[in-house]
Design an enzyme around this catalytic site. Structure first.
Site, PDB file in Angstrom:
ATOM      1  CB  CYS A   1       5.562  -0.916   5.326  1.00 55.80           C
ATOM      2  SG  CYS A   1       5.636  -2.569   6.049  1.00 55.80           S
TER       3      CYS A   1
ATOM      4  CB  SER B   1       2.595  -8.294   3.506  1.00 52.49           C
ATOM      5  OG  SER B   1       3.450  -7.959   4.361  1.00 52.49           O
ATOM      6  CD  GLU B   2       3.700  -3.236   2.462  1.00 54.40           C
ATOM      7  OE1 GLU B   2       4.290  -2.625   1.465  1.00 54.40           O
ATOM      8  OE2 GLU B   2       2.531  -3.046   2.704  1.00 54.40           O
ATOM      9  CB  THR B   3      10.047  -5.639  -0.845  1.00 49.16           C
ATOM     10  OG1 THR B   3       9.759  -6.920  -0.837  1.00 49.16           O
ATOM     11  CG2 THR B   3      11.582  -5.421  -1.029  1.00 49.16           C
TER      12      THR B   3
END
Length: 287
Positions: free
Chosen positions: A77, A50-52
């Site tokens: 995030c 979902s996030e990096t």
């Protein structure tokens, strides 16, 4: 195992858990200089989480961070920040890392105790506002929820601690458990109102919450742990007088997805909200 990618090292961790089968996976890229945005977007899409988080430089307590979902850059995030803090702590040791993000500087205190590494981020100043009634109605329709299924003690709110979230509190655990929404309809609504996730919660006891977070704007049906939404919730509950402050909340998330997560949220009397969690490498190593 960390991997070399575009002149940096890519780590894969799960945040807000002590086991690889729990928590929210995040990529953490660390290098001397951030890649160009197109390269960061490509890497995030290839990683598929979902996030990096992309972190530079590779050493020191002062770093710059940018966050990308598989489809777009996001302002902040929480779970990727916790994962980044753990990765930085494993290589750089205990300390407070100051991360320059698009929404301001976010301090992350890292503590190593044996094989366990925890990180605590302090959010930017939270704020909230009442959402337009039509937004609440449209969100409920996309979710298939009814207004009378909400908890009247926690009114709907737009809450911010680095990103905007629509907070909707279910009156029962069963209502929260039964989540089956119209992905495209909710995505369109959220994009129109610049929302990052929906923070859907059920309060089991005064300081214990369960949460689920639809994230269609990032191309993800549901997030198993959402640190930014947890901070936003803590700020909303404080400023609306719905909890005493200081207080420490615990948020259980990800259980319905088979990725149980625990988010600890310290709500001081004023200032930023402190979100704490552990993280583990997804290949079973210590980084």
């Amino acid at each position: 195992m960390a991997a070399e990618m575009a002149s940096g090292v890519l780590h894969r961790l799960a945040a807000f858990t002590t086991t690889p089968g729990g928590g929210n996976p995040a990529g953490v890229w660390i290098g001397d200089t951030l890649p160009d945005p197109a390269t960061m977007q490509r890497i995030a899409a290839e990683v598929g989480y979902s996030e990096t988080a992309f972190v530079a430089p590779a050493a020191g307590l002062e770093r710059t961070v940018r966050y990308f979902s598989p489809q777009a850059e996001v302002s902040f995030c929480g779970h990727a920040t916790i994962a980044a803090g753990v990765a930085l702590g494993r290589s750089g040791g205990n300390g407070t890392y100051r991360l320059a993000t698009a929404i301001g500087t976010v301090p992350v205190a890292v503590r190593l105790q044996g094989n366990h590494v925890s990180a605590s981020l302090t959010s930017v100043q939270p704020r909230h506002t009442l959402p337009p009634q039509e937004l609440v109605g449209e969100a409920l329709a996309a979710l298939g929820w009814r207004f009378e299924e909400l908890d009247p003690a926690i009114p709907p709110a737009l809450a911010y601690a680095g990103a905007w979230h629509l907070v909707l509190a279910a009156a029962t655990g069963d209502r929260l458990q039964a989540l089956d929404y119209d992905f495209e309809r909710l995505k369109t609504l959220m994009l129109a109102h610049q929302l990052t996730t929906l923070q859907l919660v059920w309060r089991e006891s005064p300081l214990l919450f369960h949460a689920r977070n639809p994230f269609p704007v990032g191309g993800v049906v549901e997030d198993p742990a959402t640190g930014s939404a947890a901070a936003a919730l803590g700020g909303y509950l404080r400023t609306a007088g719905l909890i005493p402050a200081p207080a420490t909340l615990r948020i259980r998330q990800g259980d319905a997805m088979g990725r149980p997560s625990l988010i600890v949220v310290e709500v001081p009397a004023e200032g930023g909200i402190i979100v704490t969690g552990e993280a583990v490498w997804l290949d079973g190593t210590n980084g």
